[in-house]
Design an enzyme around this catalytic site. Structure first.
Site, short mmCIF file in Angstrom:
data_model
loop_
_atom_site.label_atom_id
_atom_site.label_comp_id
_atom_site.label_asym_id
_atom_site.label_seq_id
_atom_site.Cartn_x
_atom_site.Cartn_y
_atom_site.Cartn_z
CG HIS A 205 -0.40 0.17 2.53
ND1 HIS A 205 -0.22 1.40 3.11
CD2 HIS A 205 0.04 -0.74 3.42
CE1 HIS A 205 0.29 1.25 4.33
NE2 HIS A 205 0.46 -0.05 4.54
CG ASP A 225 2.33 1.12 7.94
OD1 ASP A 225 2.07 0.60 6.85
OD2 ASP A 225 1.52 1.18 8.87
CD GLU A 259 -3.05 -1.35 4.85
OE1 GLU A 259 -2.93 -2.39 5.51
OE2 GLU A 259 -2.73 -0.23 5.31
N1 BES Z 1 1.15 -2.10 8.12
C1 BES Z 1 -0.04 -2.19 8.89
C2 BES Z 1 -0.31 -3.62 9.35
C3 BES Z 1 0.60 -4.16 10.41
C4 BES Z 1 0.89 -3.42 11.52
C5 BES Z 1 1.10 -5.42 10.27
C6 BES Z 1 1.72 -3.96 12.49
C7 BES Z 1 1.91 -5.97 11.23
C8 BES Z 1 2.22 -5.22 12.34
C9 BES Z 1 -1.22 -1.72 8.08
O1 BES Z 1 -0.93 -0.64 7.29
C10 BES Z 1 -2.32 -1.34 9.03
O2 BES Z 1 -2.16 -0.45 9.80
N2 BES Z 1 -3.40 -2.09 8.98
C11 BES Z 1 -4.50 -1.85 9.86
C12 BES Z 1 -5.66 -2.75 9.50
C13 BES Z 1 -6.43 -2.28 8.31
C14 BES Z 1 -7.52 -3.29 7.98
C15 BES Z 1 -7.03 -0.91 8.55
C16 BES Z 1 -4.14 -2.22 11.29
O3 BES Z 1 -3.29 -3.11 11.48
O4 BES Z 1 -4.71 -1.63 12.19
ZN ZN Z 2 0.88 -0.73 6.45
#
Ligand code: BES
Ligand code: ZN
Length: 406
Positions: A205, A225, A259
């Protein structure tokens, strides 16, 4: 008395019938040979044979069956009579059908051992951590890549222009409109030379997020990120382009929008691919690759929302070309865009920067910038994995859930 198609069998059967006070059995040919029991009819397709045995021979078979383990099975077909040729035909046929089914099921756990390729090794050696650093610097220098901003597409357009300017013209760059967010995703497609309808996906993303009750538009650098994963996707494309790599399958590279608000861009893309019946062979997601929380060159092969055979596949590639240390971990929920694909039935894989207990705690804050903890050697490892995954999976005819390797 039944008439056998094969003369020798007919002779055997007439012999055995004369003294029949025995059990009719189906057994492993090897087992019957070991126990010195006469085979009446052997089926080469299944490796099974028909015999008629007395109590003493049954005891012998049990003994040898135990010693032979799983190859040593036998099964009683009748306790008191011979089987007719027609009955035997249908017995062997049903075993053949079962075996075919079992093979198909077993194949779902089958993982190819790719052979070492000089081309892939050369490409992996071309991965440049300096170029990855340059791209992370650039992406994290936008004030924010938040998908809700009025100018959410400014970084998107800049990246798309940059890709058009720096990739050869056979890399087709498109912007994808969404209904759930104003931000667009970017897709770069390299058409396959042989099986263009089979698609190998690599993505990450491109948006970033920082939430603040005081500031409607806070600085959101999103270096780890996910400028890091996006830079790895770019790096992979630049290397393939430099190599003049021509895949058999089509390659599609994605920079997903929105994302951080619930996998918005990837959900729409995966949904439309599913509705169009598109044949996506594998999806690799790169999200957070530059923080070596569990040690330098240690990465998690995430085990949820991912395909087990594709996971083993990338571990084999890691052994052949990358040399990272693999650990296993999981998000516990659909934490990134691979989940959008996985939920729609596509096989996915997600190599991640660390164990879930050790990930970069600065994400989703203004401090997710390049600092002394940013590790571009670590980020480069993911580009190496991505290069080998994309090159091997797009040249191979193997797919998760199949037996064929080439
Ligand atoms: N990069 C993160 C996901 C993540 C965070 C993976 C920490 C492993 C460890 C991603 O961009 C994110 O923040 N995803 C959201 C969920 C999404 C469905 C909104 C999250 O993890 O809260
Ligand atoms: Zn992320």
């Amino acid at each position: 008395m039944s008439i056998f198609k094969i003369t020798t069998v007919s002779l055997c059967l007439s012999f055995s019938l004369a003294s029949f006070a025995q059990k009719a059995i189906l057994a492993d040919q090897l087992l019957l040979d070991q126990a010195g029991i006469k085979v009446i009819y052997a089926d080469d397709l299944t490796g099974l044979a028909y015999a008629e045995i007395n109590d003493q021979e049954e005891g012998l078979l049990q003994k040898y069956a135990h010693a032979l383990g799983k190859c040593g099975g036998f099964e009683a077909l009748s306790q008191d009579r011979s089987l007719s040729a027609m009955e035997l035909d249908s017995v062997f046929f049903s075993v053949q059908v079962m075996n075919t089914k079992m093979m198909r099921l077993a194949s779902q756990g089958f993982v190819p051992q790719p052979e070492f390729s000089e081309d892939i090794s050369t490409a992996v050696a071309m991965v440049s951590k300096e170029r990855i650093k340059k791209h992370v610097e650039w992406l994290s220098s936008f004030h924010s890549r938040n998908h809700k901003r009025s100018n959410a597409n400014e970084p998107i357009q800049a990246v798309a222009d940059y890709l058009v300017a720096n990739l050869p013209s056979n890399y087709e760059v498109s912007l994808i409109d969404h209904s759930s967010t104003r931000q667009k995703s970017i897709r770069v497609r390299l058409q396959g030379a042989v099986r263009q309808d089979e698609i190998v996906v690599l993505g990450g993303h491109i948006d970033s997020i920082v939430q603040s009750i005081f500031d409607p538009d806070p600085r959101s650098p999103g270096a780890d990120d996910n400028a890091s994963g996006s830079a790895d996707v770019m790096e992979t494309m630049f290397i393939l382009a430099e190599m003049g790599f021509q895949p058999a399958r089509s390659l599609e590279f994605f920079f997903y929008a929105g994302e951080e608000s619930g996998l918005l861009g990837s959900a729409e893309i995966a949904e439309s691919y599913k509705n169009a019946g598109k044949d996506v062979v594998g999806v690799m997601q790169l999200d957070m690759t530059s923080f070596a929380g569990s040690g330098e060159l240690v990465f998690s092969n995430m085990t949820d929302f991912t395909d087990p055979t594709l996971r083993s596949f990338i571990e084999n590639l890691n052994n052949l070309y990358v040399g990272g240390t693999v650990i296993h971990s999981k998000c516990g929920y659909g934490c990134s865009d691979h989940a959008s694909w996985y939920r729609r039935g596509y096989p996915t894989v997600m190599p991640f920067e660390s164990h879930m207990d050790d990930y970069n705690s600065k994400i989703h804050s203004k401090n997710d910038i390049i600092d002394s903890n940013t590790n571009f050697e670590h980020a480069a490892m993911f580009a190496k994995l991505a290069v080998s995954y994309v090159m091997e999976l797009s040249s191979n005819s193997w797919r998760p859930g199949s037996l064929a390797t080439r």
